[in-house]
Scaffold this motif. Structure first.
Motif, PDB file in Angstrom:
ATOM      1  N   LEU A 365       0.617  -1.165  -0.076  1.00 58.08           N
ATOM      2  CA  LEU A 365      -0.022  -0.083  -0.064  1.00 58.08           C
ATOM      3  C   LEU A 365       0.942   1.619   0.039  1.00 58.08           C
ATOM      4  CD1 LEU A 365      -3.026   1.176   0.553  1.00 58.08           C
ATOM      5  CD2 LEU A 365      -2.332   1.394   2.762  1.00 58.08           C
ATOM      6  N   ALA A 366       1.807   1.091   0.972  1.00 59.34           N
ATOM      7  CA  ALA A 366       2.784   2.459   1.139  1.00 59.34           C
ATOM      8  C   ALA A 366       3.427   2.568  -0.297  1.00 59.34           C
ATOM      9  CB  ALA A 366       3.637   2.306   1.910  1.00 59.34           C
ATOM     10  N   VAL A 367       3.716   1.596  -1.084  1.00 54.65           N
ATOM     11  CA  VAL A 367       4.404   1.982  -2.539  1.00 54.65           C
ATOM     12  C   VAL A 367       3.279   2.608  -3.553  1.00 54.65           C
ATOM     13  CG1 VAL A 367       5.544   0.798  -4.422  1.00 54.65           C
ATOM     14  CG2 VAL A 367       5.949   0.056  -2.075  1.00 54.65           C
ATOM     15  N   LEU A 372       0.290   8.538   0.950  1.00 57.66           N
ATOM     16  CA  LEU A 372      -0.089   7.995   2.456  1.00 57.66           C
ATOM     17  C   LEU A 372       0.349   8.711   3.609  1.00 57.66           C
ATOM     18  CD1 LEU A 372      -1.635   5.423   3.754  1.00 57.66           C
ATOM     19  CD2 LEU A 372       0.646   4.186   3.578  1.00 57.66           C
ATOM     20  N   ASP A 373       1.452   8.909   3.606  1.00 54.68           N
ATOM     21  CA  ASP A 373       2.031   9.722   4.986  1.00 54.68           C
ATOM     22  C   ASP A 373       1.414  10.845   5.177  1.00 54.68           C
ATOM     23  OD1 ASP A 373       3.626   7.652   5.805  1.00 54.68           O
ATOM     24  OD2 ASP A 373       5.556   8.572   4.746  1.00 54.68           O
ATOM     25  N   GLU A 374       1.132  11.557   4.052  1.00 53.94           N
ATOM     26  CA  GLU A 374       0.317  13.105   4.193  1.00 53.94           C
ATOM     27  C   GLU A 374      -1.157  12.783   4.435  1.00 53.94           C
ATOM     28  OE1 GLU A 374      -1.266  16.393   1.017  1.00 53.94           O
ATOM     29  OE2 GLU A 374       0.071  14.670   0.240  1.00 53.94           O
ATOM     30  N   TRP A 375      -1.717  11.692   3.902  1.00 48.76           N
ATOM     31  CA  TRP A 375      -2.977  11.212   4.768  1.00 48.76           C
ATOM     32  C   TRP A 375      -3.071  11.084   6.092  1.00 48.76           C
ATOM     33  CZ3 TRP A 375      -5.494   6.851   6.690  1.00 48.76           C
ATOM     34  CH2 TRP A 375      -6.513   6.903   6.778  1.00 48.76           C
ATOM     35  N   ARG A 376      -2.192  10.176   6.361  1.00 51.89           N
ATOM     36  CA  ARG A 376      -1.941   9.827   7.712  1.00 51.89           C
ATOM     37  C   ARG A 376      -1.918  10.848   9.033  1.00 51.89           C
ATOM     38  NH1 ARG A 376       1.937   4.814   6.701  1.00 51.89           N
ATOM     39  NH2 ARG A 376       0.580   2.966   6.932  1.00 51.89           N
ATOM     40  N   LYS A 377      -1.211  11.877   8.442  1.00 51.54           N
ATOM     41  CA  LYS A 377      -1.057  13.098   9.223  1.00 51.54           C
ATOM     42  C   LYS A 377      -2.221  13.907   9.258  1.00 51.54           C
ATOM     43  CE  LYS A 377       1.592  17.547   9.362  1.00 51.54           C
ATOM     44  NZ  LYS A 377       0.577  18.416   9.312  1.00 51.54           N
ATOM     45  N   ARG A 395      -5.595  -3.950   8.937  1.00 54.03           N
ATOM     46  CA  ARG A 395      -4.640  -5.093   7.980  1.00 54.03           C
ATOM     47  C   ARG A 395      -3.672  -4.107   7.161  1.00 54.03           C
ATOM     48  NH1 ARG A 395      -5.772  -6.025   2.497  1.00 54.03           N
ATOM     49  NH2 ARG A 395      -8.104  -5.292   2.734  1.00 54.03           N
ATOM     50  N   LEU A 396      -4.104  -2.895   6.709  1.00 50.01           N
ATOM     51  CA  LEU A 396      -3.283  -1.986   6.101  1.00 50.01           C
ATOM     52  C   LEU A 396      -2.554  -1.094   6.765  1.00 50.01           C
ATOM     53  CD1 LEU A 396      -5.549  -1.482   2.833  1.00 50.01           C
ATOM     54  CD2 LEU A 396      -3.549  -3.063   3.131  1.00 50.01           C
ATOM     55  N   GLU A 397      -2.473  -0.894   8.169  1.00 52.67           N
ATOM     56  CA  GLU A 397      -1.778  -0.193   9.026  1.00 52.67           C
ATOM     57  C   GLU A 397      -2.081   1.279   8.653  1.00 52.67           C
ATOM     58  OE1 GLU A 397       2.441  -1.401   8.795  1.00 52.67           O
ATOM     59  OE2 GLU A 397       1.865  -3.418   9.269  1.00 52.67           O
TER      60      GLU A 397
END
Length: 398
Positions: A365-367, A372-377, A395-397
């Motif tokens: 997913l991270a690839v 993704l990191d922007e969304w997590r923030k 499942r996808l952390e």
């Protein structure tokens, strides 16, 4: 609850049922709709179509809700022209983890974390979005058969810009010189002048016409039965221009069979949908060739061309080719085969669709989703305690 994977499941927790949020209103002068998140596209179409309006985007079933359409940033046969659902939303009412009700617009980062965010930024309560004016409840359809995959890709590339809605059904079991042969279906909303005399122009009453049996044996869909169906369907789909179809058969053919998923038996099926960018057609050919060589059964194999995506950080569509498969889950070696495809898709710069996924890894997913990191923030700011969770999120952390 219509996600194919675990997006609407939450082991050990609560699942919110928002289907009572069904209020709606229409500005008949502009086509701007304000709708509760629990309203199904079916019920919304039943109200809008007789008034001369159509939803901006519809996926392959009209039984999804407005909130689900936003949370998955769903796409349809018109993505190459109109993008996905989030592109047409003007504002959202979102209840965040602190219990506050917030109005967010496309100018807000939280809006684009929510459109495609699979319900993990808060509870979508209401959406305001732009609809499409129509003269009739019919579609003017052109049908064309292609001889192989290259012919399919060439024809879609050359002609898609002439139509608002396009899709290709692929005969995945065809091999050799016929590998990837397809039936292309393209259309636009029909005008009143194009309807047969005496036709009620805005009549809309789709209904189920068949009902799947409550049980079916595993293995009913096998290479023999599906090859026979594919051959019959390809021959039946004779080239035609200007066919007039109702909205239901054109946009939502599976909705005519109640409980259609039961024909896969108790093993069920795996839905697999990926997109690869334009210029990576070799990856698409490689996957179709491998599926054909392995004799993989997919009752409904659909190819579309995507246009520009939305700014949604976890939104699936990107400019390129998307292929959707539904494969009986009991097939030996299926997990290994799909993991191999995952690698090819990642190497091509593509991704899998979260709303249909049940097996992707957090690492992949991270690839596939570089924002993704922007969304997590943003999600962390909206829900610092992680109140909103799902089996997919674990499942996808996410």
């Amino acid at each position: 609850g219509r996600a194919y994977g675990d997006a609407a499941q939450n082991a050990g927790g609560l699942v919110l049922d928002c289907t009572s949020l069904t209020s709606w209103s229409l500005d008949e002068s502009t086509g701007l709709v304000t709708a509760g998140a629990g309203l199904s596209l079916h019920d919304l179409m039943a109200a809008l179509v007789p008034r001369g309006w159509f939803v901006p985007v519809t996926p392959g079933t009209r039984h999804v809700t407005v909130g689900g359409a936003v949370a998955a940033d769903v796409h349809g046969k018109n993505h190459h022209v109109d993008s996905s659902f989030g592109a047409h939303v003007r504002s959202l009412t979102l209840v965040t983890a602190d219990g506050e009700s917030r109005t967010v617009t496309p100018a807000d980062e939280l809006f684009w974390a929510t459109a495609g965010g699979m319900g993990l930024t808060g509870v979508i309560v209401e959406a305001v979005f732009q609809c499409v004016p129509i003269e009739t409840s019919r579609v003017r359809v052109d049908v064309e058969r292609t001889r192989d995959l290259d012919h399919t890709l060439e024809t879609m590339t050359a002609t898609d810009d002439r139509y608002r809605y396009t899709v290709a059904w692929i005969d995945l079991l065809a091999s050799g010189a016929r590998m990837g042969r397809s039936v292309l279906t393209r259309g636009d909303h029909a005008s009143r002048a194009e309807l047969p005399r005496g036709t009620e122009p805005l009549a809309f009453a789709p209904r189920t016409r068949l009902k799947a049996p409550p049980w079916a044996p595993n293995g009913l869909l096998n290479p023999l039965t599906v090859r026979a169906f594919n051959e019959a369907w390809y021959r039946r789909s004779r080239p035609a221009t200007g066919l007039i179809q109702e909205i239901g058969p054109f946009f939502h053919p599976l909705d005519f069979v109640e409980g259609w998923n039961r024909v896969y038996g108790s093993n069920g099926f795996v839905q697999y949908q990926f997109v690869v960018p334009f210029g990576e057609e070799a990856t698409l050919r490689r996957i179709v060739s491998r599926l054909s060589a392995e004799g993989v059964v997919s009752f409904l194999t659909v190819l579309k061309r995507f246009g520009p995506g939305t700014p949604g950080m976890l939104s699936f569509p990107m400019p390129g080719w998307t292929l959707a498969l539904d494969i009986p889950a009991g097939r030996a070696g299926l997990a290994r085969l799909l993991r191999e495809f995952d690698g090819w898709v990642m190497e091509a710069g593509g991704r899998l669709y979260l709303a249909k996924d049940s097996r992707m890894s957090a690492r992949d997913l991270a690839v596939m989703y570089p924002r993704l990191d922007e969304w997590r923030k943003i999600r962390q700011e909206a829900d610092p305690a992680g109140v909103f969770r799902s089996d997919l999120a674990r499942r996808l952390e996410l």
